[in-house]
Design a protein around this motif. Structure first.
Motif, PDB file in Angstrom:
ATOM      1  N   ASP A  61       0.967  -1.167   0.029  1.00 46.19           N
ATOM      2  CA  ASP A  61       0.110  -0.091   0.125  1.00 46.19           C
ATOM      3  C   ASP A  61       0.870   1.202   0.113  1.00 46.19           C
ATOM      4  O   ASP A  61       2.134   1.270   0.492  1.00 46.19           O
ATOM      5  N   LEU A  62       0.385   2.440  -0.394  1.00 53.08           N
ATOM      6  CA  LEU A  62       0.961   3.607  -0.316  1.00 53.08           C
ATOM      7  C   LEU A  62       0.193   4.463   0.835  1.00 53.08           C
ATOM      8  O   LEU A  62      -0.987   4.560   0.647  1.00 53.08           O
ATOM      9  N   ASP A  63       0.850   4.873   1.872  1.00 52.59           N
ATOM     10  CA  ASP A  63       0.337   5.507   2.892  1.00 52.59           C
ATOM     11  C   ASP A  63       0.782   6.996   2.676  1.00 52.59           C
ATOM     12  O   ASP A  63       2.068   7.215   2.862  1.00 52.59           O
ATOM     13  N   LEU A  64      -0.069   7.955   2.284  1.00 48.98           N
ATOM     14  CA  LEU A  64       0.236   9.362   2.022  1.00 48.98           C
ATOM     15  C   LEU A  64      -0.448  10.251   2.863  1.00 48.98           C
ATOM     16  O   LEU A  64      -1.687   9.891   3.193  1.00 48.98           O
ATOM     17  N   LEU A  65       0.297  11.376   3.183  1.00 49.82           N
ATOM     18  CA  LEU A  65      -0.547  12.253   4.014  1.00 49.82           C
ATOM     19  C   LEU A  65      -0.337  13.752   3.318  1.00 49.82           C
ATOM     20  O   LEU A  65       0.824  13.834   2.906  1.00 49.82           O
ATOM     21  N   PRO A  87      -4.724   9.352  -9.903  1.00 50.10           N
ATOM     22  CA  PRO A  87      -3.711   8.652 -10.747  1.00 50.10           C
ATOM     23  C   PRO A  87      -3.217   7.388 -10.030  1.00 50.10           C
ATOM     24  O   PRO A  87      -3.002   6.471 -10.728  1.00 50.10           O
ATOM     25  N   VAL A  88      -3.113   7.449  -8.433  1.00 48.88           N
ATOM     26  CA  VAL A  88      -2.800   6.238  -7.985  1.00 48.88           C
ATOM     27  C   VAL A  88      -3.910   5.097  -8.180  1.00 48.88           C
ATOM     28  O   VAL A  88      -3.587   3.880  -8.461  1.00 48.88           O
ATOM     29  N   TRP A  89      -5.001   5.536  -7.919  1.00 47.96           N
ATOM     30  CA  TRP A  89      -6.285   4.611  -8.055  1.00 47.96           C
ATOM     31  C   TRP A  89      -6.522   4.067  -9.474  1.00 47.96           C
ATOM     32  O   TRP A  89      -6.603   3.025  -9.711  1.00 47.96           O
ATOM     33  N   ALA A  94      -2.970   0.209  -4.215  1.00 45.65           N
ATOM     34  CA  ALA A  94      -3.876   0.571  -2.829  1.00 45.65           C
ATOM     35  C   ALA A  94      -3.115   1.642  -2.192  1.00 45.65           C
ATOM     36  O   ALA A  94      -2.009   1.795  -2.285  1.00 45.65           O
ATOM     37  N   LEU A  95      -4.093   2.492  -1.931  1.00 49.91           N
ATOM     38  CA  LEU A  95      -3.772   3.677  -1.310  1.00 49.91           C
ATOM     39  C   LEU A  95      -4.518   4.000   0.058  1.00 49.91           C
ATOM     40  O   LEU A  95      -5.761   3.863   0.304  1.00 49.91           O
ATOM     41  N   ASP A  96      -3.637   4.418   1.130  1.00 52.06           N
ATOM     42  CA  ASP A  96      -4.438   4.870   2.371  1.00 52.06           C
ATOM     43  C   ASP A  96      -3.789   6.454   2.498  1.00 52.06           C
ATOM     44  O   ASP A  96      -2.676   6.714   2.680  1.00 52.06           O
ATOM     45  N   HIS A  97      -4.838   7.305   2.547  1.00 54.10           N
ATOM     46  CA  HIS A  97      -4.646   8.632   2.259  1.00 54.10           C
ATOM     47  C   HIS A  97      -5.284   9.501   3.723  1.00 54.10           C
ATOM     48  O   HIS A  97      -6.297   8.902   4.059  1.00 54.10           O
ATOM     49  N   SER A  98      -4.870  10.644   3.531  1.00 55.35           N
ATOM     50  CA  SER A  98      -5.281  11.582   4.495  1.00 55.35           C
ATOM     51  C   SER A  98      -4.933  12.964   4.142  1.00 55.35           C
ATOM     52  O   SER A  98      -3.819  13.158   3.597  1.00 55.35           O
ATOM     53  N   VAL A  99      -5.719  13.901   4.620  1.00 61.58           N
ATOM     54  CA  VAL A  99      -5.464  15.395   4.454  1.00 61.58           C
ATOM     55  C   VAL A  99      -5.768  16.204   5.715  1.00 61.58           C
ATOM     56  O   VAL A  99      -6.816  16.205   6.169  1.00 61.58           O
TER      57      VAL A  99
END
Length: 827
Positions: A61-65, A87-89, A94-99
């Motif tokens: 997974d890519l864990d991004l903030l 673009p990741v999707w 797999a993406l775990d993201h937050s803002v």
């Protein structure tokens, strides 16, 4: 994709290269999105979690903030996030993201421990580096400030995960990430180190983590999926990808890595607990308590002697100040025995000193008496032996004391019945044997035999045969005299004798008892073998031992004891004599000319055990009665823990395949079975079939339905083979997994003077016993008795057969029958 498919260095180099490639791509996305949105400073793209460590497995997974300072317009930030995430999707990543703003990120970390752990690995990707640096600094500061509260929470999270996923070092299909000793635990140790409260043992830890990551990378490439479970069907290909000899070597490397991480976790969490306890005591109270811990042990600075050169300090076993390990080769065993007897852990510092001493000043061969006694004391401490032995194993001390141990260390057992690796099974057997030492005249021989009984599994061939040779050498090395060495060797060579004979042979046949008596030789050896058999089975797993198996072994031991003592066969109920109920059923079956059935269910209820029975004959509906009088619904509730089905059928061709086929049709799995012939009225034989069965799913069938189908199967109006063939085809379409080894059918030479014994070993499956029965019927032999045993996925069945004259088969005929049955099972 080229990076993943191109041959070349894997491991950390590929993970780092994949992370750098992903970094560059995401940074480009960020800069283009920021420019398009005309967003200025105050924005940063941050990698967290595993990606934050700069490690990417092929399907990670890519864990991004997306971090912002809160000054930009909310719609602008949202639009920028969309241009990053989509673009990741689109690439199916797999993406775990937050803002979040920094303050929002800190609040989320306070509310969610997983978020806080992820921020500890924060790494800048693009945008304002000062924003990322500030967040990382505050996250670390918050973690260190809150560590006394958060570390117990993290520890509980690790324990809960271990209870769900099991211990990686013992699982045949382990989860490399979630199981105890896996990658999650390695990450938890990094978090503990970041708290500055304690640090994990570093020796071998990073190498173990790297090995698990390498295996996970190969697993991702092999399956093409983001999976962490090392399934059986993928292990050979994963081993090939890694350049490892075979799946067993792969599992052994995985187990060794998991053991390193598990041991480091134990040591680290123990140190965390010690530090937190010391911080929780106020200085004044600390002085009043004079260093006493909450558990009543000695506090720091106060030492309590346990043995020569061994003391307790702050809840751990350490070496005394005056101890000289380099001059005392027995000290490692003395310290281990003291730790096991007191239930205290061996301190890591002490174990490392003992390792150095064991290397520089090994025990003389044979061992002195004190060393042998200390080993026996260690093995006899019960469950407290296990953590002490694991500490010695982690530092390589066991292999220095017992060099042959290295061949079974972390060795997998590809058998669903076994719960443990070979080495852990040996220790578990010693633990079980320690509870049986009051039943034997030589507890020391029992404990050593328990430790060595499977030592031959590290060598090719029959492990009992090779184990006998190794056990002789090891027992002599430990310091036993020639007579004791011979007894230990006999126990190891024949540790399966009682359980295999009791469950696969006719105990009413004098040849069976004679063969066992000739093998064991003395009553004392038989006594030890009986205890070893029980300990071995209990340490194997729940499928290997039961009250029924125990009663069969006890009956065999009783008969052999009488034979060795020169006495007559024991009186009373024995396995070859029908019980009063069986005689009643046989009489009823003869009088009515048809089958009579009785089913007994033993169920656990609050307040004790309840026995529920159901019977069916030709002129009656199913009747139900219970020991507590609970009524007709008792059979279906609660969950049965033991089901016995008795059948009495007038002797006629085809009874065994018909009965087995009916059970398979009703989805009753046969765990054990016994068939014999009786003549209750002296007017003709009746077959008695005793089955131990379990419903594969759903509730148990009614006895009246079983009887009706059995009647139809016997008169030919029910086509059992066709019904089972349909079900087998449906099952084959659904089933997936490793290919089972082919069945093997052999003739057991010299097992009986009254009949020929045909032994079948095969993968347990629906209708297996039905197919065997049909093959024996087609071969024209009569089944005098049968003894069926199922262990996990393996069936081992013995059939006593005779020719049309009731005599044993000739060698040639027996071989033909065995070949015919084997051919039938392979079709």
């Amino acid at each position: 994709m080229r990076l993943l498919q191109t041959p070349g260095p894997g491991g950390p180099e590929r993970r780092s290269a994949l992370a750098r490639l992903t970094d560059d791509w995401l940074a480009g996305l960020f800069h283009r999105a920021a420019a398009g949105a005309e967003a200025g400073s105050g924005l940063a793209l941050v990698a967290v979690g595993g990606y934050g460590r700069g490690e990417l497995s092929p399907r990670s997974d890519l864990d991004l903030l997306l971090l912002h300072d809160g000054k930009a317009d909310a719609r602008t930030v949202a639009a920028l996030a969309d241009q990053l995430w989509y673009p990741v999707w689109d690439l199916n990543l797999a993406l775990d993201h937050s803002v979040r703003t920094p303050s929002e990120a800190r609040k989320a970390a306070r509310d969610d421990l997983k978020v806080q752990l992820g921020l500890l690995e924060a790494r800048h990707l693009a945008g304002d580096p000062d924003l990322t640096s500030a967040l990382r600094g505050t996250a670390l500061a918050d973690w260190r400030e809150q560590a006394p509260k958060r570390l117990p929470e993290l520890h509980e999270m690790c324990r809960e995960r271990a209870s769900r996923q099991g211990e990686l070092q013992y699982l045949l299909e382990p989860d490399l990430k979630e199981a105890r000793g896996g990658l999650r635990d390695a990450t938890a140790l990094r978090a503990v180190a970041a708290s500055w409260l304690a640090d994990a043992p570093r020796e071998g830890l990073e190498a173990a983590r790297t090995r698990l990551l390498d295996v996970r990378d190969a697993l991702h490439l092999t399956t093409g999926r983001a999976t962490d479970r090392l399934a059986l069907q993928e292990q050979d290909q994963v081993a090939e990808t890694l350049g490892v000899l075979d799946a067993d070597v792969l599992l052994r490397q995985v187990y060794e890595s998991a053991r390193t991480i598990s041991y480091a976790s134990d040591v680290t969490w123990r140190e965390v607990g010690r530090v937190l306890r010391s911080r929780s005591v106020r200085p004044v109270l600390r002085g009043l308590l004079r260093g006493r811990t909450a558990g009543g042990g000695s506090g720091r600075g106060e030492r309590s002697p346990l043995a020569e050169g061994v003391v307790e300090l702050d809840g751990e076993v350490v070496l005394a100040r005056t101890a000289r390990p380099e001059n005392d080769p027995v000290l490692p065993l003395r310290a281990a025995a003291a730790a096991a007897q007191t239930g205290l852990p061996l301190s890591r510092h002490a174990v490392r000193r003992l390792r150095t001493a064991a290397a520089t000043r090994p025990l003389p061969v044979p061992w002195p008496a004190e060393a042998r006694e200390q080993l026996i004391t260690l093995l006899g401490a019960g469950t407290q032996t296990v953590p002490v032995w694991e500490a010695l194993e982690a530092e390589g001390i066991v292999s220095r004391l017992l060099p042959d141990w290295e061949r079974v260390r972390c060795r997998p057992q590809r058998n669903a019945v076994h719960r443990w690796t070979v080495d852990r099974h040996l220790i578990e057997t010693a633990v079980r044997a320690s509870a049986l030492t009051r039943r034997v005249h030589r507890p020391d021989l029992l404990l050593i035999a328990a430790l060595l009984h499977d030592i031959g599994k590290g060598w090719p061939g029959d492990h009992s045969v090779s184990g006998e040779t190794i056990a002789r050498d090891m027992a002599a090395r430990i310091g036993f005299d020639a007579r004791d060495v011979a007894v230990i060797a006999t126990l190891v060579r024949h540790h399966l004798l009682l359980i295999e004979t009791a469950t696969r042979r006719d105990l009413g046949d004098p040849a069976t008892v004679e063969a066992v008596a000739d093998t064991v030789g003395t009553i004392g050896t038989l006594e030890l073998l009986h205890a070893l058999t029980e300990a071995d089975a209990l340490a194997t797993g729940p499928a290997a031992w039961s009250t029924w198996r125990g009663s069969l072994v006890a009956d065999l031991v009783k008969r052999v004891t009488a034979r060795l003592a020169g006495e007559a066969a024991p009186e009373g109920h024995t396995t070859d004599e029908p019980t009063a109920e069986q005689e009643r059923l046989a009489v009823e079956a003869w009088r009515c000319g048809g089958p009579v059935l009785a089913l007994h269910t033993r169920a656990e209820r609050q307040g004790g055990t309840e026995y529920v029975s159901e019977a069916a004959g030709p002129d009656q509906d199913a009747g139900t009665y219970a020991g507590t009088g609970t009524g007709p619904d008792a059979v279906s509730e609660p969950e049965p823990v033991g089901v016995e089905l008795l059948m009495a059928v007038p002797d006629q061709p085809g009874v065994l395949p018909a009965a087995a086929g009916v059970l398979a049709m009703h989805r009753l799995a046969v765990r054990a079975a016994d068939l014999r012939s009786v003549d209750p009225l002296g007017e003709g034989p009746v077959l008695l079939l005793s089955w131990r069965v379990a419903a594969e799913y759903g509730s148990l069938p009614q006895t009246v339905r079983l009887r009706a189908d059995l009647v139809r199967a016997l008169d030919g109006s029910l086509d059992v083979p066709a019904r089972l063939a349909e079900r087998e085809q449906a099952y084959a379409r659904r089933s997936r997994g490793a290919q089972a080894p082919p069945p093997r059918v052999t003739v057991a030479p010299g097992s009986s003077q009254l009949a020929t014994v045909i032994e079948v070993r095969a993968q347990d499956a629906q209708g297996l016993l039905h197919r065997i029965g049909r093959a024996l019927e087609a071969a024209g032999v009569t089944v005098r008795s049968a003894h069926v045993s199922t262990l996990g996925a393996n069936a081992v069945d013995a059939f006593y057969v005779t020719n049309e004259k009731g005599e044993p088969l000739s060698d040639a005929s027996a071989a033909e029958v065995a070949q015919a049955v084997e051919r039938a099972l392979k079709q």
